[in-house]
Design a protein around this motif. Structure first.
Motif, PDB file in Angstrom:
ATOM      1  N   THR A   4     -28.196 -14.641  28.201  1.00 26.39           N
ATOM      2  CA  THR A   4     -27.695 -13.275  28.341  1.00 26.39           C
ATOM      3  C   THR A   4     -27.846 -12.732  29.756  1.00 26.39           C
ATOM      4  O   THR A   4     -27.356 -11.654  30.058  1.00 26.39           O
ATOM      5  N   GLN A   5     -28.544 -13.464  30.614  1.00 30.43           N
ATOM      6  CA  GLN A   5     -28.682 -13.030  31.997  1.00 30.43           C
ATOM      7  C   GLN A   5     -27.635 -13.678  32.900  1.00 30.43           C
ATOM      8  O   GLN A   5     -27.536 -13.345  34.076  1.00 30.43           O
ATOM      9  N   HIS A  10     -22.504 -10.883  28.914  1.00 27.90           N
ATOM     10  CA  HIS A  10     -23.126 -11.701  27.879  1.00 27.90           C
ATOM     11  C   HIS A  10     -24.137 -10.890  27.072  1.00 27.90           C
ATOM     12  O   HIS A  10     -24.689  -9.909  27.557  1.00 27.90           O
ATOM     13  N   GLY A  11     -24.404 -11.326  25.850  1.00 31.85           N
ATOM     14  CA  GLY A  11     -25.402 -10.689  25.010  1.00 31.85           C
ATOM     15  C   GLY A  11     -24.810  -9.641  24.093  1.00 31.85           C
ATOM     16  O   GLY A  11     -23.595  -9.567  23.893  1.00 31.85           O
ATOM     17  N   VAL A  12     -25.666  -8.822  23.509  1.00 38.05           N
ATOM     18  CA  VAL A  12     -25.234  -7.790  22.567  1.00 38.05           C
ATOM     19  C   VAL A  12     -25.019  -6.479  23.318  1.00 38.05           C
ATOM     20  O   VAL A  12     -25.968  -5.837  23.776  1.00 38.05           O
ATOM     21  N   TYR A  13     -23.764  -6.117  23.465  1.00 34.92           N
ATOM     22  CA  TYR A  13     -23.372  -4.830  24.038  1.00 34.92           C
ATOM     23  C   TYR A  13     -22.938  -3.921  22.885  1.00 34.92           C
ATOM     24  O   TYR A  13     -22.288  -4.375  21.946  1.00 34.92           O
ATOM     25  N   CYS A  43     -31.039  -4.340  23.001  1.00 33.14           N
ATOM     26  CA  CYS A  43     -29.639  -4.601  23.359  1.00 33.14           C
ATOM     27  C   CYS A  43     -29.542  -4.941  24.842  1.00 33.14           C
ATOM     28  O   CYS A  43     -30.415  -4.603  25.640  1.00 33.14           O
ATOM     29  N   HIS A  44     -28.452  -5.593  25.206  1.00 32.57           N
ATOM     30  CA  HIS A  44     -28.273  -6.032  26.580  1.00 32.57           C
ATOM     31  C   HIS A  44     -27.378  -5.101  27.386  1.00 32.57           C
ATOM     32  O   HIS A  44     -27.336  -5.198  28.616  1.00 32.57           O
ATOM     33  N   GLY A  45     -26.666  -4.222  26.712  1.00 31.33           N
ATOM     34  CA  GLY A  45     -25.806  -3.292  27.420  1.00 31.33           C
ATOM     35  C   GLY A  45     -25.024  -2.413  26.471  1.00 31.33           C
ATOM     36  O   GLY A  45     -25.171  -2.510  25.243  1.00 31.33           O
ATOM     37  N   LEU A 186     -13.310 -19.665  29.547  1.00 29.27           N
ATOM     38  CA  LEU A 186     -13.215 -18.255  29.164  1.00 29.27           C
ATOM     39  C   LEU A 186     -14.263 -17.935  28.107  1.00 29.27           C
ATOM     40  O   LEU A 186     -14.340 -18.598  27.069  1.00 29.27           O
ATOM     41  N   ASP A 187     -15.070 -16.917  28.355  1.00 27.80           N
ATOM     42  CA  ASP A 187     -16.143 -16.555  27.420  1.00 27.80           C
ATOM     43  C   ASP A 187     -15.586 -15.818  26.210  1.00 27.80           C
ATOM     44  O   ASP A 187     -14.755 -14.914  26.338  1.00 27.80           O
ATOM     45  N   LEU A 188     -16.101 -16.195  25.046  1.00 31.93           N
ATOM     46  CA  LEU A 188     -15.733 -15.559  23.783  1.00 31.93           C
ATOM     47  C   LEU A 188     -16.781 -14.530  23.407  1.00 31.93           C
ATOM     48  O   LEU A 188     -17.983 -14.818  23.390  1.00 31.93           O
ATOM     49  N   ILE A 189     -16.318 -13.315  23.086  1.00 28.08           N
ATOM     50  CA  ILE A 189     -17.203 -12.227  22.674  1.00 28.08           C
ATOM     51  C   ILE A 189     -16.761 -11.741  21.303  1.00 28.08           C
ATOM     52  O   ILE A 189     -15.566 -11.495  21.077  1.00 28.08           O
ATOM     53  N   VAL A 190     -17.698 -11.621  20.396  1.00 26.82           N
ATOM     54  CA  VAL A 190     -17.402 -11.138  19.052  1.00 26.82           C
ATOM     55  C   VAL A 190     -16.930  -9.691  19.140  1.00 26.82           C
ATOM     56  O   VAL A 190     -17.568  -8.853  19.782  1.00 26.82           O
TER      57      VAL A 190
END
Length: 302
Positions: A4-5, A10-13, A43-45, A186-190
């Motif tokens: 997540t860094q 990345h991470g839970v926004y 949370c990350h953001g 390409l990053d996938l985000i839920v």
């Protein structure tokens, strides 16, 4: 668990809900406190000025102040990814410029959504946005926008370095695998709470979450378990997902703003009212969401 860094998307926004006072004005103090609460919850953001934040009902000044409040309230290392959607590409670029000036590290952008845009229109839209210079996370929500960012189109946008990731809200988990084949970088985000298991197992590196407004610690832990590199962690994540799914699916319904704000109220946070034209939930729907939220609280969700 994804690193997540590694990148600021990345991470839970959290797609943050926005508190309004009884007179309908934005309560920026309460909003800043909510951002800090989410950070304290692991949370990350946050993503201010999204649909859950009712950005369509905000004035330019209100929308600007909400974004700045989120950035000012964010502790060190906590990301802010503002929504920068607008009807015109020029307005989008102006919002990205404001985000950059305020200190945001990335932005979230829908395709053109005032009409059923053609493929060339979509590419031109993201091309203009990318010129500003902040990393752009595309938001695919063909249910509401009527414009589908298919894996092939996303691969084209990524190949031109116009986007860094996609928030996927189509409801089709098979797209995760097609996307990994056509655009492996390409990053996938839920993008939908009731798909976090399916897309998490399929390789998502982040989640832009709705119900995390009410239960940050529990939902962040659920995502960690689901995406863990240790297979022994995954069953616990699946169990949490199953126990919460009756609530999580409200994130994909038309009444998602009212539902999540009600759950926040029941869970001890301030959700409060929505701005018109969103009105209160029908009594039977509100009773069901209240029942589910109380059950989650009783089970230790926080």
């Amino acid at each position: 668990m994804p690193d997540t860094q590694a990148q600021p998307w990345h991470g839970v926004y959290v797609a943050t809900a926005l508190p309004f006072r009884p007179d309908g004005s934005v309560d920026l103090d309460a909003y800043g406190e909510h951002v800090r609460f989410l950070a304290d919850g692991g949370c990350h953001g946050v993503c201010p000025n999204g649909s859950l934040g009712e950005y369509q009902t905000l004035s330019i000044d209100e929308r600007t102040r909400v974004m700045r409040t989120a950035i000012e309230a964010a502790p060190e290392g906590f990301g802010v990814m503002p929504g920068v959607a607008a009807y015109g590409s020029r307005e989008v670029c102006e919002w990205i410029e404001r985000a950059a000036e305020a200190g945001a590290a990335s932005v979230l952008l829908l395709p053109p959504n005032s009409y059923r845009a053609s493929r060339s229109d979509v590419v031109a839209h993201y091309r203009e946005a990318a010129r500003v210079g902040l990393p752009v996370v595309a938001y695919n929500n063909p249910i509401d926008t009527k414009v589908d960012l298919t894996p092939g189109l996303l691969a084209e946008l990524h190949a031109e370095n116009l986007i860094v990731a996609v928030k996927e809200f189509s409801g089709d988990p098979r797209r995760a695998y097609r996307l990994a084949e056509s655009a492996p970088g390409l990053d996938l985000i839920v993008g939908a709470d009731d798909m976090v298991l399916e897309l998490g197992l399929a390789g998502a590196v982040g989640w832009i979450a709705g119900y995390t407004n009410a239960f940050p610690a529990t939902t962040v832990e659920m995502f960690r378990l689901i995406t863990s590199d240790d297979p022994a962690d995954v069953p616990a994540g699946i169990a949490l997902y199953r126990s919460l799914h009756a609530l999580l699916r409200w994130d994909s319904k038309t009444e998602f703003v009212q539902a999540i704000k009600l759950s926040m109220d029941v869970a001890g946070r301030y959700g409060g009212p929505c701005r018109p034209p969103r009105g209160p939930l029908p009594d039977d729907v509100a009773a069901r969401i209240t029942e589910l939220t109380k059950a989650a609280v009783a089970e230790g969700c926080r």
